[in-house]
Design a protein around this motif. Structure first.
Motif, PDB file in Angstrom:
ATOM      1  N   HIS A  89       0.823  -1.194   0.000  1.00 49.67           N
ATOM      2  CA  HIS A  89       0.000   0.000   0.000  1.00 49.67           C
ATOM      3  C   HIS A  89       0.866   1.257   0.000  1.00 49.67           C
ATOM      4  O   HIS A  89       1.839   1.357   0.738  1.00 49.67           O
ATOM      5  CB  HIS A  89      -0.918   0.007   1.226  1.00 49.67           C
ATOM      6  CG  HIS A  89      -1.785  -1.202   1.292  1.00 49.67           C
ATOM      7  ND1 HIS A  89      -2.844  -1.400   0.444  1.00 49.67           N
ATOM      8  CD2 HIS A  89      -1.748  -2.290   2.082  1.00 49.67           C
ATOM      9  CE1 HIS A  89      -3.420  -2.548   0.723  1.00 49.67           C
ATOM     10  NE2 HIS A  89      -2.774  -3.114   1.710  1.00 49.67           N
ATOM     11  N   ILE A  91       1.567   5.132   0.792  1.00 49.87           N
ATOM     12  CA  ILE A  91       1.170   6.064   1.835  1.00 49.87           C
ATOM     13  C   ILE A  91       0.768   7.363   1.146  1.00 49.87           C
ATOM     14  O   ILE A  91       1.569   8.000   0.469  1.00 49.87           O
ATOM     15  CB  ILE A  91       2.317   6.307   2.835  1.00 49.87           C
ATOM     16  CG1 ILE A  91       2.684   4.986   3.515  1.00 49.87           C
ATOM     17  CG2 ILE A  91       1.926   7.362   3.841  1.00 49.87           C
ATOM     18  CD1 ILE A  91       3.921   5.074   4.382  1.00 49.87           C
ATOM     19  N   GLU A  92      -0.504   7.715   1.289  1.00 54.70           N
ATOM     20  CA  GLU A  92      -1.013   8.906   0.623  1.00 54.70           C
ATOM     21  C   GLU A  92      -1.573   9.859   1.665  1.00 54.70           C
ATOM     22  O   GLU A  92      -2.007   9.442   2.729  1.00 54.70           O
ATOM     23  CB  GLU A  92      -2.124   8.525  -0.352  1.00 54.70           C
ATOM     24  CG  GLU A  92      -1.655   7.603  -1.462  1.00 54.70           C
ATOM     25  CD  GLU A  92      -2.781   7.183  -2.375  1.00 54.70           C
ATOM     26  OE1 GLU A  92      -3.920   7.648  -2.154  1.00 54.70           O
ATOM     27  OE2 GLU A  92      -2.530   6.409  -3.285  1.00 54.70           O
ATOM     28  N   SER A  93      -1.550  11.135   1.324  1.00 53.06           N
ATOM     29  CA  SER A  93      -2.128  12.111   2.237  1.00 53.06           C
ATOM     30  C   SER A  93      -3.648  12.074   2.095  1.00 53.06           C
ATOM     31  O   SER A  93      -4.186  11.678   1.072  1.00 53.06           O
ATOM     32  CB  SER A  93      -1.610  13.505   1.930  1.00 53.06           C
ATOM     33  OG  SER A  93      -2.083  13.909   0.667  1.00 53.06           O
ATOM     34  N   GLY A  94      -4.333  12.510   3.119  1.00 52.85           N
ATOM     35  CA  GLY A  94      -5.787  12.506   3.088  1.00 52.85           C
ATOM     36  C   GLY A  94      -6.363  13.797   2.556  1.00 52.85           C
ATOM     37  O   GLY A  94      -7.524  14.115   2.800  1.00 52.85           O
ATOM     38  N   ILE A  95      -5.593  14.567   1.815  1.00 48.37           N
ATOM     39  CA  ILE A  95      -6.044  15.859   1.313  1.00 48.37           C
ATOM     40  C   ILE A  95      -6.463  15.702  -0.149  1.00 48.37           C
ATOM     41  O   ILE A  95      -5.700  15.220  -0.979  1.00 48.37           O
ATOM     42  CB  ILE A  95      -4.928  16.916   1.421  1.00 48.37           C
ATOM     43  CG1 ILE A  95      -4.513  17.085   2.885  1.00 48.37           C
ATOM     44  CG2 ILE A  95      -5.368  18.226   0.816  1.00 48.37           C
ATOM     45  CD1 ILE A  95      -3.296  17.954   3.063  1.00 48.37           C
ATOM     46  N   LEU A  96      -7.693  16.113  -0.432  1.00 47.14           N
ATOM     47  CA  LEU A  96      -8.180  16.100  -1.808  1.00 47.14           C
ATOM     48  C   LEU A  96      -8.168  17.513  -2.347  1.00 47.14           C
ATOM     49  O   LEU A  96      -8.603  18.452  -1.686  1.00 47.14           O
ATOM     50  CB  LEU A  96      -9.612  15.558  -1.864  1.00 47.14           C
ATOM     51  CG  LEU A  96      -9.794  14.091  -1.506  1.00 47.14           C
ATOM     52  CD1 LEU A  96     -11.267  13.750  -1.538  1.00 47.14           C
ATOM     53  CD2 LEU A  96      -9.032  13.211  -2.449  1.00 47.14           C
TER      54      LEU A  96
END
Length: 119
Positions: A89, A91-96
């Motif tokens: 997986h 690692i991504e930021s939770g900002i759209l």
């Protein structure tokens, strides 16, 4: 010479399609219900006859131990599975970020120039 014109009402054709579809669906549902209610117990009974074995309970199954399987080996396997699963997986930021795209006006995509009968 007389020509026979066969005129079929579209509504009556729709009823034929409706009743044929309903007949197929409900017949298949009844057949599936009969198979699950009567067919599966018969197949399980035949399977027991073929295998000629009695059902074992979990408490009757004996576990064979392997003396070569140590705690270190178990730790290595657990660590490798953990590393493998954590690498899958991103690692991504939770900002759209949503940006509005401005398009130039085009009469080709305008709804007011649609095909209409203006007589």
């Amino acid at each position: 010479m007389t020509h026979l014109l066969l005129y079929t009402d579209p509504v009556s054709e729709g009823y034929v399609i409706l009743f044929t579809g309903l007949l197929i669906v409900f017949t298949s549902l009844v057949l599936l219900a009969l198979i699950f209610n009567y067919g599966l117990p018969i197949m399980l009974y035949v399977y027991k006859i073929i295998t000629k074995g009695k059902d074992k309970k979990i408490s009757e199954i004996k576990v064979k131990g392997d003396s070569g399987f140590t705690g270190e080996l178990s730790a290595v396997i657990g660590a490798s599975v953990h590393m493998y699963l954590s690498e899958q997986h991103d690692i991504e930021s939770g900002i759209l970020t949503i940006k509005e795209v401005k398009k130039a006006y085009s009469p080709w995509s305008s709804k007011i120039y649609g095909i209409q009968n203006r007589l």
